[in-house]
Design an enzyme around this catalytic site. Sequence first.
Site, PDB file in Angstrom:
ATOM      1  CG  PHE A 108      -1.483   1.217   1.692  1.00 27.71           C
ATOM      2  CD1 PHE A 108      -2.136   2.088   0.822  1.00 27.71           C
ATOM      3  CD2 PHE A 108      -1.334   1.598   3.029  1.00 27.71           C
ATOM      4  CE1 PHE A 108      -2.627   3.300   1.277  1.00 27.71           C
ATOM      5  CE2 PHE A 108      -1.834   2.806   3.482  1.00 27.71           C
ATOM      6  CZ  PHE A 108      -2.469   3.662   2.606  1.00 27.71           C
TER       7      PHE A 108
ATOM      8  CE1 TYR B 151       4.267  -4.115  11.649  1.00 25.82           C
ATOM      9  CE2 TYR B 151       3.417  -2.833  13.486  1.00 25.82           C
ATOM     10  CZ  TYR B 151       3.788  -2.914  12.157  1.00 25.82           C
ATOM     11  OH  TYR B 151       3.708  -1.803  11.344  1.00 25.82           O
TER      12      TYR B 151
ATOM     13  NE  ARG C  76      -3.156  -1.965   7.307  1.00 26.33           N
ATOM     14  CZ  ARG C  76      -2.084  -1.534   6.671  1.00 26.33           C
ATOM     15  NH1 ARG C  76      -1.293  -0.668   7.261  1.00 26.33           N
ATOM     16  NH2 ARG C  76      -1.781  -1.963   5.459  1.00 26.33           N
TER      17      ARG C  76
ATOM     18  CG  ASP D  97      11.634 -13.640   2.175  1.00 23.91           C
ATOM     19  OD1 ASP D  97      11.841 -12.661   2.918  1.00 23.91           O
ATOM     20  OD2 ASP D  97      11.201 -14.730   2.602  1.00 23.91           O
TER      21      ASP D  97
HETATM   22  P1  NAD Z   1       1.545  -3.548   3.243  1.00 27.87           P
HETATM   23  O1  NAD Z   1       1.310  -4.854   3.887  1.00 27.87           O
HETATM   24  O2  NAD Z   1       0.597  -3.082   2.200  1.00 27.87           O
HETATM   25  O3  NAD Z   1       3.012  -3.478   2.611  1.00 27.87           O
HETATM   26  C1  NAD Z   1       4.088  -4.276   3.038  1.00 27.87           C
HETATM   27  C2  NAD Z   1       4.794  -4.801   1.797  1.00 27.87           C
HETATM   28  O4  NAD Z   1       5.943  -5.560   2.201  1.00 27.87           O
HETATM   29  C3  NAD Z   1       3.917  -5.751   0.976  1.00 27.87           C
HETATM   30  O5  NAD Z   1       3.998  -5.439  -0.386  1.00 27.87           O
HETATM   31  C4  NAD Z   1       4.509  -7.140   1.268  1.00 27.87           C
HETATM   32  O6  NAD Z   1       4.280  -8.054   0.215  1.00 27.87           O
HETATM   33  C5  NAD Z   1       5.960  -6.793   1.474  1.00 27.87           C
HETATM   34  N1  NAD Z   1       6.696  -7.768   2.292  1.00 27.87           N
HETATM   35  C6  NAD Z   1       6.315  -8.327   3.470  1.00 27.87           C
HETATM   36  N2  NAD Z   1       7.235  -9.201   3.895  1.00 27.87           N
HETATM   37  C7  NAD Z   1       8.243  -9.193   2.965  1.00 27.87           C
HETATM   38  C8  NAD Z   1       9.470  -9.887   2.834  1.00 27.87           C
HETATM   39  N3  NAD Z   1       9.873 -10.781   3.750  1.00 27.87           N
HETATM   40  N4  NAD Z   1      10.241  -9.637   1.744  1.00 27.87           N
HETATM   41  C9  NAD Z   1       9.844  -8.745   0.800  1.00 27.87           C
HETATM   42  N5  NAD Z   1       8.679  -8.063   0.866  1.00 27.87           N
HETATM   43  C10 NAD Z   1       7.893  -8.285   1.947  1.00 27.87           C
HETATM   44  O7  NAD Z   1       1.631  -2.465   4.433  1.00 27.87           O
HETATM   45  P2  NAD Z   1       1.830  -0.895   4.389  1.00 27.87           P
HETATM   46  O8  NAD Z   1       0.732  -0.270   5.133  1.00 27.87           O
HETATM   47  O9  NAD Z   1       2.144  -0.435   3.020  1.00 27.87           O
HETATM   48  O10 NAD Z   1       3.130  -0.748   5.302  1.00 27.87           O
HETATM   49  C11 NAD Z   1       4.423  -0.534   4.758  1.00 27.87           C
HETATM   50  C12 NAD Z   1       5.422  -0.372   5.884  1.00 27.87           C
HETATM   51  O11 NAD Z   1       5.090   0.758   6.690  1.00 27.87           O
HETATM   52  C13 NAD Z   1       5.510  -1.572   6.831  1.00 27.87           C
HETATM   53  O12 NAD Z   1       6.850  -1.784   7.175  1.00 27.87           O
HETATM   54  C14 NAD Z   1       4.738  -1.127   8.038  1.00 27.87           C
HETATM   55  O13 NAD Z   1       5.184  -1.740   9.218  1.00 27.87           O
HETATM   56  C15 NAD Z   1       4.993   0.370   8.046  1.00 27.87           C
HETATM   57  N6  NAD Z   1       3.895   1.078   8.713  1.00 27.87           N
HETATM   58  C16 NAD Z   1       2.700   1.256   8.087  1.00 27.87           C
HETATM   59  C17 NAD Z   1       1.680   1.895   8.765  1.00 27.87           C
HETATM   60  C18 NAD Z   1       0.335   2.143   8.129  1.00 27.87           C
HETATM   61  O14 NAD Z   1      -0.571   2.601   8.823  1.00 27.87           O
HETATM   62  N7  NAD Z   1       0.135   1.910   6.850  1.00 27.87           N
HETATM   63  C19 NAD Z   1       1.866   2.326  10.093  1.00 27.87           C
HETATM   64  C20 NAD Z   1       3.094   2.094  10.694  1.00 27.87           C
HETATM   65  C21 NAD Z   1       4.115   1.487  10.000  1.00 27.87           C
HETATM   66  N1  UDP Z   2     -10.787  -2.144  14.638  1.00 34.86           N
HETATM   67  C1  UDP Z   2     -12.172  -2.250  14.680  1.00 34.86           C
HETATM   68  N2  UDP Z   2     -12.793  -2.925  13.674  1.00 34.86           N
HETATM   69  C2  UDP Z   2     -12.111  -3.486  12.626  1.00 34.86           C
HETATM   70  C3  UDP Z   2     -10.707  -3.367  12.598  1.00 34.86           C
HETATM   71  C4  UDP Z   2     -10.074  -2.694  13.629  1.00 34.86           C
HETATM   72  O1  UDP Z   2     -12.826  -1.753  15.600  1.00 34.86           O
HETATM   73  O2  UDP Z   2     -12.777  -4.078  11.757  1.00 34.86           O
HETATM   74  C5  UDP Z   2     -10.111  -1.378  15.700  1.00 34.86           C
HETATM   75  C6  UDP Z   2      -8.933  -2.079  16.350  1.00 34.86           C
HETATM   76  O3  UDP Z   2      -9.353  -2.870  17.426  1.00 34.86           O
HETATM   77  C7  UDP Z   2      -8.092  -0.887  16.799  1.00 34.86           C
HETATM   78  C8  UDP Z   2      -8.352   0.187  15.738  1.00 34.86           C
HETATM   79  O4  UDP Z   2      -9.580  -0.204  15.119  1.00 34.86           O
HETATM   80  O5  UDP Z   2      -8.557  -0.407  18.046  1.00 34.86           O
HETATM   81  C9  UDP Z   2      -7.270   0.285  14.689  1.00 34.86           C
HETATM   82  O6  UDP Z   2      -7.031  -1.010  14.191  1.00 34.86           O
HETATM   83  P1  UDP Z   2      -6.039  -1.285  12.975  1.00 34.86           P
HETATM   84  O7  UDP Z   2      -5.959  -2.775  12.838  1.00 34.86           O
HETATM   85  O8  UDP Z   2      -6.458  -0.505  11.804  1.00 34.86           O
HETATM   86  O9  UDP Z   2      -4.648  -0.677  13.423  1.00 34.86           O
HETATM   87  P2  UDP Z   2      -3.788  -0.723  14.799  1.00 34.86           P
HETATM   88  O10 UDP Z   2      -4.554  -1.439  15.867  1.00 34.86           O
HETATM   89  O11 UDP Z   2      -2.546  -1.442  14.435  1.00 34.86           O
HETATM   90  O12 UDP Z   2      -3.594   0.705  15.146  1.00 34.86           O
END
Ligand code: NAD
Ligand code: UDP
Length: 327
Positions: free
Chosen positions: A29, A161, A202, A74
Amino acid sequence: MTEPLSTDDAQAATRAEPRRVLVAGGAGFLGSHLCERLLDDGASVVCVDDFSTGARGNVAHLLAHSRFDLLPHDVCKPLDLAVDEIYNLACPASPVHYQRDPLQTTRTSVLGAMHLLELARRSGARILQASTSEVYGDPEVHPQPEGYWGRVNPIGIRSCYDEGKRCAESLFFDYHRQHGVRIKVARIFNTYGPRMQPDDGRVVSNFIVQALRGEPLTVYGSGTQTRSFCYVSDLVEGLVALMASAEGFTGPVNLGNPDEITIGALAGQVLRLTGSGAVIEHRPLPGDDPAQRRPDIRLAEQQLGWAPRIPLEDGLRKTIGFFRASG
Ligand code: NAD
Ligand code: UDP
């Protein structure tokens, strides 16, 4: 004595090569939006992904681009490339996905970070870690500043995580101190937008997909827990600004939108914006679910001149539009 340059050599010497940027997790994403943003900026982009939670479809429109390469890989295995910058986004981010195979989550966070740090050490590249607000756990300090060390359960269902990301931060700072690797650490707070997978799990994508299908919106617990949601384009600007920041600035730095909302209120807003008649259904609150979360972004404002610009309602409308269009 130095030979005079031929016309071709002289032209080559003045032609600036685009910087080569590796985006690990680039088919995810956030990663797919980042790849687009870097291509727009003139960079040459190598997208590395194992497609475990991302999708080829997220970058299909970039495949024909002359400065874009897709490398299935990977990150738990080493890789060797000549690059100038590395963004490490490879890791499942949704609790549903990262808890499905927690050992692989830890491997990806820790081994993946080490392999990319080794690559940065060998190639002299700058490297940015996509860390997370999860390093603060279920916080007692609110809003969360970077100086807060957090309250994380080390043995709970979220620890693969949370602790994986904490260990990755520790590795980044040790590579910096021990080997002089040029690091940047971003602590990303909940980010949403187009290209989240419909089954991502999410909250924003769940609520929108449920509302559009007329299915009950699943609010976990009472819905009084809070989050602060950042739109994807704002977040990507923050990552790019951090990578370009002054050499001595390593972070960690919070990136997120400080506009805080309860999950119950978010469900109401999604129902209003979609015009859905779906009902709200309460489900049990998962273990260790943080009660509150809001970033203190003063450091990002001061050091990066960055702040989010897209209000939640505008971002939700764009995201709803994406899910409507993708059926
Ligand atoms: P996402 O799951 O859409 O993207 C993660 C990507 O990493 C995917 O394309 C997946 O296929 C790839 N991936 C996973 N394991 C892998 C591996 N072993 N080797 C190669 N590729 C691998 O999630 P996202 O929301 O785009 O998140 C991207 C990054 O940002 C993550 O590291 C996540 O922890 C961090 N992050 C995101 C959020 C958010 O709210 N979106 C918040 C905090 C941190
Ligand atoms: N949550 C919810 N319904 C859903 C998915 C998540 O109420 O269908 C809640 C979850 O329990 C958390 C918040 O929404 O309190 C955010 O969840 P998310 O999985 O998006 O992210 P994170 O918990 O990692 O912040």
